[in-house]
Design a protein around this motif. Structure first.
Motif, mmCIF file in Angstrom:
data_model
loop_
_atom_site.group_PDB
_atom_site.id
_atom_site.type_symbol
_atom_site.label_atom_id
_atom_site.label_comp_id
_atom_site.label_asym_id
_atom_site.label_seq_id
_atom_site.Cartn_x
_atom_site.Cartn_y
_atom_site.Cartn_z
ATOM 1 N N ASP A 123 62.980 20.665 70.710
ATOM 2 C CA ASP A 123 62.571 20.950 69.264
ATOM 3 C C ASP A 123 61.556 21.972 69.147
ATOM 4 O OD1 ASP A 123 60.019 19.825 69.869
ATOM 5 O OD2 ASP A 123 60.975 17.488 69.671
ATOM 6 N N MET A 138 65.848 20.194 63.113
ATOM 7 C CA MET A 138 65.288 19.663 64.573
ATOM 8 C C MET A 138 64.072 18.405 64.130
ATOM 9 S SD MET A 138 64.979 22.741 67.059
ATOM 10 C CE MET A 138 64.063 23.543 66.244
ATOM 11 N N PRO A 139 63.977 17.513 64.816
ATOM 12 C CA PRO A 139 63.062 16.540 64.668
ATOM 13 C C PRO A 139 61.701 17.307 65.123
ATOM 14 C CG PRO A 139 64.265 16.142 66.733
ATOM 15 C CD PRO A 139 64.983 17.253 66.164
ATOM 16 N N LYS A 140 60.493 16.625 64.601
ATOM 17 C CA LYS A 140 59.382 17.031 65.006
ATOM 18 C C LYS A 140 58.689 18.354 64.448
ATOM 19 C CE LYS A 140 58.735 14.195 68.720
ATOM 20 N NZ LYS A 140 58.339 13.919 70.191
ATOM 21 N N LEU A 141 59.216 19.230 65.150
ATOM 22 C CA LEU A 141 59.094 20.751 64.279
ATOM 23 C C LEU A 141 60.472 21.364 64.144
ATOM 24 C CD1 LEU A 141 56.833 22.712 63.171
ATOM 25 C CD2 LEU A 141 56.681 23.590 65.615
ATOM 26 N N ASP A 142 60.622 21.617 62.853
ATOM 27 C CA ASP A 142 62.039 22.095 62.757
ATOM 28 C C ASP A 142 61.987 23.658 62.771
ATOM 29 O OD1 ASP A 142 60.693 23.267 60.650
ATOM 30 O OD2 ASP A 142 62.120 22.175 58.983
#
Lengths: 120, 755, 155
Positions: A33, A55-59
């Protein structure tokens, strides 16, 4: 050998990219990610980054922005992977600082061609 | 294509995980606890499935995923409200999606009519009026609420999504066309004036020129001075203008494609021929001073940016709206990004930074084998040392103790490598519960506990069937209909709890329902009617409850295709016992029942009782042993010509001489000279196994007999003992059956022994 | 010592020969994994008489077959000179209990004669051919047939 960083939360996609890139003679490093991508970035200094958007967390958008504000990395070309043909999404990636894009599903030739177009 | 096949395998594995995430997220949404990050995660799951499916050309999967994704995208953007009802619909959609994945994998078929109906249902949510095609609407919803002109044609969008086409490029050529016939058709002049954005995005003019040169010979002119070679180009020198003469047969489209990535970040003029360009270039150049790039950097952007929209005529129409709306989605995206770290994932999926090594399972199996050898060797060594009578306080003995400690730790660590959370099995169950509840007209809510409880992979693979059976049974037989429940003052929705926990070196799986409990009178009368017990036996409540595990027992009035699918709980019990496990049920009338299943944590080792029989050493699985005892003469009663039974408290249990049953000897010594192991077989029947001596309990490493030989009746497997010799592990059920086949079927005293 | 024209028949094979009772047998050396001394086997219930039982071969359970008994000859109690020839037969490994290993032969196929018809059933099934060398008669054991068919026992 050129190093390509691929950032994608999908293992399948990472594997596909690895197969295509390794087959074309690139060294491939991977991140799952955006956050991970930033970590890997400092360790590997890739020549080109290929990143997913969702994406999770930071796209992908956030990741690209983070890369672009860092003086050390801002010159690294970033290709965005997207299934969305929606121009606004692509535009957003560009606004964030994406160098170019690859539309999924990609074939290895297209991928390598896109890298060639942005890699010095 | 081996590699591609391998990736396909990965893809399907990933699909399993994504489907589980999807279901987990949707369940949370249905519970009303799904936040924006849940919605995002759910969206990503479908999105990733679609992405991978696209890569492998799995069309039906892609199409269904696309519709699903479209709806989720709309939910994500807030256009479609995130409601509990919607989550329920999407849960059903996730089942259909799972079917598509299975079908793509070659496992089963998709009910295409049901899939189409589901797709329509999903489409109806994004667009109840069905005026603009749903796909187009949803694709627009995230970033551009006012419908943009781009996606007018749904087919085009679909193709876009599956294929690789970029946005439409409107080619606008000015009046130069008039001159076209006067000049060679394969000569083009490209005028490029980069904006600072071009460099900000790490694009470089030099690379553009290099790309152009791939189309044919180029002559690049910067300003009015020549640029002889690309190497001397200063990539950072913005705000200069290039004029490039390209000789190519590829046409304008190809030239334009070179500039695809910098579209909008530079002013671009492509004209056929050479002559008119000089003027155009001169025009462009007039805005800038000749080569003083360094000085121009700061000053140039403003004036250049202004005329941009005018000058860059070829800018595609579709590009126009985005800048207007771009700010809004950025804000939307920022929120989930910020919320992300707060998300608590139950999954054991390694996060970023945690690296994962993928290892061929065979290597791990081999390692486990080797560690098994190490354990055996260590035991052998200890035994030898013991035989030499070395004092326990000696250095040697203490060193051996440490070795033993280390060996155990290595064994535990290695087993931990193959240990996996039961989650992979558990996560298949919500769907099962939904389906069974639908089929039986019950309302059921599944609550799961302890999904992260770890157990050996070999056990995990075999947990699925028993759990499936227990859950089916709990819903089908345990839970009442909503009406009955209401009448009983209960919530019409029944709760089924599935839990996993570790208890004394074993894994325990519990399936609990809050239904009516077992109707003991009925169970008892059925057992009598089917000849499984005699009508005059006295059984405790628990004994009656456990009658349902008897072969051929089914409490359903009509044979239900839901519960057990034609097989009863006896089959479950047998498969559980084959794994060295036990299963039992407790029930409270009106309050519900609980199935308890316990299994060893691994199938690689077994807890056994080491016994001597006719000079051979045998291991009897501890799971089958109820107790061991030394029979007194008065407890042994002959029955019939050869048989005898053992009186155990108030019941009589058939005595089986293991040596005789296995053919080690022809006559059995008196049971009073040996030791008796009271065992329970798969069907709940009990037997008293006679052995010559007991050596005690030991954990043994299970070795296959079939690998080099074949199955042997009466023997479950082999192991290697401390003395390095092979010992056979007794198949208790087979031994009981061997005896049964050899002697006339006894009456049912064995059942009475249940306690 | 043979006709050089027939290339196929002049290809050399190496065989390990051993004694079973008063007779000599051999197996292809490529199938032999190891040769070890006799150690007592754990007997297998419900098994044919020629199965001596199983032993521990570095962690694997290795069935031991009394070759004499398998060939229909009387069983001889193993002694210190008895050896176990561990051979690969298909996907299984099996130990053949024999009286003693004789030597290693290098032969060409033209030395192999078909098994005479007079032999009994077990010999016909388990002997691939007979090799005549230096006045000795050595029977080549057919390893793919010697193990009983794997069968799933009815529970």
């Amino acid at each position: 050998m050129r190093t390509i960083l691929t950032v994608d939360d999908s293992r399948t996609m990472r594997d596909m990219l690895r197969m295509a890139l390794a087959g074309a003679g690139f060294n491939v490093v991977e991140a799952v990610d955006g956050e991970h991508g930033l970590e890997v970035l400092s360790a590997h200094r890739p020549d080109v980054i290929i990143t997913d958007i969702n994406m999770p967390k930071l796209d992908g958008f956030g990741f690209i922005e983070a890369v672009r504000v860092d003086d050390d990395y801002r010159a690294i070309p970033i290709l965005v992977l997207t299934t969305e043909s929606d121009p606004s999404k692509k535009q957003r990636a560009r606004e964030a600082g994406a160098t170019g894009w690859i539309v999924k599903p990609f074939n290895p030739e297209k991928l390598v061609e896109a890298i060639r177009r942005v890699a010095a | 294509m081996d590699e591609l096949e391998a990736i396909k395998v990965t893809f399907f594995q990933e699909c399993e995980e994504l489907l589980a995430d999807l279901e987990g997220g949707l369940l949370a949404m249905q519970e009303g606890v799904g936040d924006i990050e849940t919605v995002n995660a759910v969206f990503r799951a479908v999105h990733s499935i679609k992405g991978g499916a696209g890569a492998f050309g799995l069309e039906p999967l892609v199409r269904f995923a696309h519709v699903f994704e479209t709806l989720l995208d709309a939910v994500r953007s807030g256009e479609v409200p995130n409601t509990v009802d919607l989550a329920a619909v999407m849960l059903r959609a996730s089942d259909v999606l799972a079917d598509h994945v299975s079908a793509a994998r070659g496992l089963g078929d998709v009910d295409m009519a049901a899939s189409a109906a589901m797709a329509d249902e999903l489409k109806a949510w994004t667009d109840p009026s069905a005026a603009p095609p749903p796909a187009a609407v949803a694709a627009e919803t995230v970033d551009a609420p006012p419908p943009a002109p781009v996606a007018a044609d749904p087919d085009a969008l679909d193709d876009d999504d599956l294929g690789f086409d970029f946005q439409p490029m409107t080619i606008s050529i000015d009046a130069q066309a008039a001159d076209a016939e006067l000049i060679p058709t394969n000569v083009w002049t490209v005028s490029i004036r980069p904006k600072s954005d071009l460099y900000r995005k790490a694009n470089e003019t030099a690379l553009l020129l290099r790309e152009l040169s791939r189309l044919g010979p180029i002559v690049a002119t910067m300003d009015d001075s020549a640029l002889p070679t690309l190497e001397f180009l200063d990539a950072e020198a913005a705000y200069v203008t290039w004029s490039v003469r390209v000789e190519t047969d590829d046409g304008e489209e190809a030239i334009r494609e070179v500039f695809e990535f910098v579209d909008g970040d530079c002013e671009l003029d492509i004209v056929r021929g050479e002559a008119p360009v000089e003027a155009a270039l001169a025009n462009l150049l007039s805005a800038i001073e000749p080569p003083a790039p360094q000085a121009a950097v700061q000053a140039a952007p403003e004036p250049v940016a202004e005329p941009a929209p005018v000058a860059s005529a070829p800018e595609p129409v579709a590009e126009a709206p985005p800048p207007v709306v771009a700010a809004a989605p950025a804000a939307v995206a920022a929120a989930p990004a910020a919320a992300a770290p707060a998300k608590v994932t139950q999954a054991d999926v390694p996060g970023p930074g945690q690296s994962v090594i993928r290892v061929d399972p065979e290597r791990i199996d081999r390692l486990i084998d080797l560690v098994g050898e190490l354990v055996i060797n260590q035991a052998m060594l200890a035994q030898r040392v013991g035989e030499y009578g070395i004092a326990p306080s000696s250095n040697l003995a203490m060193g051996l103790d440490e070795l033993e400690q280390l060996t155990r730790e290595i064994q535990d660590s290695v087993m931990a490598i193959r240990a996996q959370p039961v989650k992979s099995v558990f996560q298949r169950m919500p769907r099962l519960v939904r389906e069974v509840a639908n089929m039986t007209g019950k309302q059921a809510r599944l609550v799961m506990d302890g999904e992260n409880t770890e157990v050996d992979k070999t056990v995990i693979e075999r947990l699925s069937d028993p759990i499936t059976h227990m859950l089916r049974n709990a819903i089908d037989h345990g839970l009442e209909s909503p009406e009955e429940r209401r009448a009983a003052g209960k919530n019409p929705e029944g709760v089924v709890r599935l839990a996993a926990l570790h208890r004394s070196g074993r894994i325990v799986i519990e399936v609990q329902d809050d239904g009516k409990g077992i109707n003991r009178e009925r169970v008892f009368s059925i057992a009598v009617k089917k000849g499984l017990i005699s009508p005059d036996v006295q059984l405790t409540d628990e004994e009656i409850d456990n009658l349902i595990f008897l072969p051929g027992f089914s409490t359903a009035d009509k044979i239900s295709d839901v519960s057990g699918r034609g097989v009863g709980m006896d089959v479950v019990k047998r498969s559980v016992q084959a794994l060295g496990g036990r299963i039992s049920i407790t029930s409270r009338p009106g309050l519900g029942s609980t199935f308890t299943l316990s299994l060893p944590l691994t199938l690689a080792v077994l807890d056994g009782m080491v016994v001597d029989v006719a000079g051979e050493t045998l291991v009897v699985p501890l799971a089958a042993i109820v107790e061991s005892l030394r029979p007194k003469a008065e407890e042994v009663r002959p029955l019939g010509p050869v048989g005898s039974v053992l009186a155990v408290r108030d019941s009589f249990v058939p005595l089986i001489d293991v040596g005789l049953a296995l053919g080690y000897r022809n006559t059995s010594p008196s049971p009073t000279e040996g030791v008796v192991l009271l065992v329970e077989g798969e069907d709940g029947s009990r037997a008293a196994l006679v052995a010559d001596a007991i050596h005690g309990q030991r954990q043994v490493v299970i070795k296959s007999l079939e690998q080099n030989y074949q199955q042997v009746e009466g023997v479950a497997a082999a192991t290697i003992l401390g003395d390095g010799r092979v010992a056979l592990i007794l198949d208790v059920d087979a031994v009981i059956n061997l005896r049964r086949r050899e002697s006339p079927r006894p009456t049912e005293p064995s059942l009475i022994a249940a306690e | 010592m043979s006709d050089p024209i027939h290339v196929a028949s002049t290809e050399r094979r190496e065989l390990i020969s051993f004694r079973v009772g008063q007779q000599e047998y051999c197996v292809n050396i490529m199938a032999v994994r190891e040769i070890r001394g006799w150690s007592p086997a754990t007997s297998l219930p419900q098994s044919p008489g020629y199965m001596r039982g199983v032993i521990n071969l570095r962690g694997a359970v290795l069935p031991i077959m009394d070759l004499a008994a398998r060939l229909g000859m009387p069983m001889v109690e193993p002694n210190v000179r008895s050896v176990i020839i561990v051979v690969q037969a298909g996907d299984r490994m099996v130990g053949l209990l024999v009286d003693a290993v004789s030597d290693i032969l290098s032969i060409t196929d033209d030395l192999v004669q078909p098994t005479p018809d007079v032999a009994c059933d077990s010999v016909r099934s388990f002997v691939r051919g007979i090799i005549s060398i230096e006045g000795r008669m050595i029977s080549e054991v057919s390893l793919d047939r010697i193990l009983p068919e794997r069968e799933a026992m009815a529970a």
